[in-house]
Enzyme design. Structure first.
Site, PDB file in Angstrom:
ATOM      1  CG  HIS A 187      -0.981   2.414  -0.136  1.00  0.00           C
ATOM      2  ND1 HIS A 187      -0.394   1.250  -0.577  1.00  0.00           N
ATOM      3  CD2 HIS A 187      -1.898   2.034   0.791  1.00  0.00           C
ATOM      4  CE1 HIS A 187      -0.948   0.218   0.049  1.00  0.00           C
ATOM      5  NE2 HIS A 187      -1.867   0.664   0.893  1.00  0.00           N
ATOM      6  CD  GLU A 188      -2.547   4.625   3.731  1.00  0.00           C
ATOM      7  OE1 GLU A 188      -3.701   4.181   3.894  1.00  0.00           O
ATOM      8  OE2 GLU A 188      -1.526   3.908   3.772  1.00  0.00           O
ATOM      9  CD  GLN A 227      -5.871   0.346   5.112  1.00  0.00           C
ATOM     10  OE1 GLN A 227      -5.356   1.429   5.329  1.00  0.00           O
ATOM     11  NE2 GLN A 227      -5.163  -0.769   5.053  1.00  0.00           N
ATOM     12  N   GLY A 247       0.867   3.746   7.264  1.00  0.00           N
ATOM     13  CA  GLY A 247      -0.313   4.532   6.949  1.00  0.00           C
ATOM     14  C   GLY A 247      -1.568   3.702   7.147  1.00  0.00           C
ATOM     15  CB  CYS A 281      -1.947  -3.121   1.631  1.00  0.00           C
ATOM     16  SG  CYS A 281      -3.481  -2.360   2.174  1.00  0.00           S
ATOM     17  CG  LEU A 282      -1.423  -2.361   7.820  1.00  0.00           C
ATOM     18  CD1 LEU A 282      -1.835  -1.342   8.879  1.00  0.00           C
ATOM     19  CD2 LEU A 282      -0.407  -3.340   8.384  1.00  0.00           C
ATOM     20  CG  HIS A 290      -6.511   2.052   1.392  1.00  0.00           C
ATOM     21  ND1 HIS A 290      -6.955   0.772   1.142  1.00  0.00           N
ATOM     22  CD2 HIS A 290      -5.245   1.921   1.836  1.00  0.00           C
ATOM     23  CE1 HIS A 290      -5.981  -0.091   1.421  1.00  0.00           C
ATOM     24  NE2 HIS A 290      -4.920   0.585   1.834  1.00  0.00           N
TER      25      HIS A 290
HETATM   26 NI    NI Z   1      -3.049  -0.145   2.382  1.00  0.00          NI
END
Ligand code: NI
Length: 167
Positions: free
Chosen positions: A134-135, A51, A46, A91-92, A138
């Protein structure tokens, strides 16, 4: 298409709250294409606009193994939740190989808009439900590590510092 730069914790821009999408145009569609490309290239399931420094309520997701279940959601909201699960998340935007378990709803019903401006609902559970929560976090400027205890957060911070020194 182009790869976008992914902001890394503790970049303060990860804390900006995304604004609702009010216009779907070619620019937005290009952003979404780039987000998919960036997400797949980074082996993420995702990616939220926040991000990649795009502060509009957009996220892309694909929890399939073969990268053939693309979901793009504009202006997402969770309209119902059920149960609890604790799955390890990464997480990226959080380096240092940080993974930890976070309390999330087991099932969610998501409402959002697609790229044609149509409203849709999606029932998700397991990994997809985790990803959605999670998204959406963000887009509200929240990272998964914000859900962890201070002790765990400290451990993750140290790991990130160490990995940055190695670079
Ligand atoms: Ni993330």
């Amino acid at each position: 298409m182009a790869l976008l730069e992914i902001l890394k914790y503790p970049d303060p821009r990860l804390r900006i709250k995304a604004q609702p999408v009010t216009r779907i145009d070619d620019d937005l569609r290009r952003i979404v294409d780039d987000m998919y490309e960036t997400m797949y290239a980074s082996h993420g399931v995702g990616l939220a606009g926040t991000q990649v420094n795009i502060h509009q309520q957009i996220f892309t997701m694909d929890v399939s193994e073969n990268h053939d279940q693309r979901v793009c959601v504009l202006n997402p909201e969770i309209i119902s939740k059920e149960g609890i699960q604790y799955e390890a998340e990464g997480c990226l935007s959080v380096g240092g190989g940080a993974y930890d378990k976070v309390e999330r709803a087991l099932k969610v019903r998501l409402r959002g808009m697609d790229l044609d401006g149509k409203t849709f609902e999606l029932d998700a559970e397991g990994l997809m439900a985790v990803c959605i929560q999670h998204e959406i976090d963000h887009l509200n400027g929240v990272l998964f590590i914000d859900h962890l205890s201070r002790l765990k957060l400290e451990r993750i911070r140290k790991k990130i510092e160490k990995s940055e020194r190695r670079e």
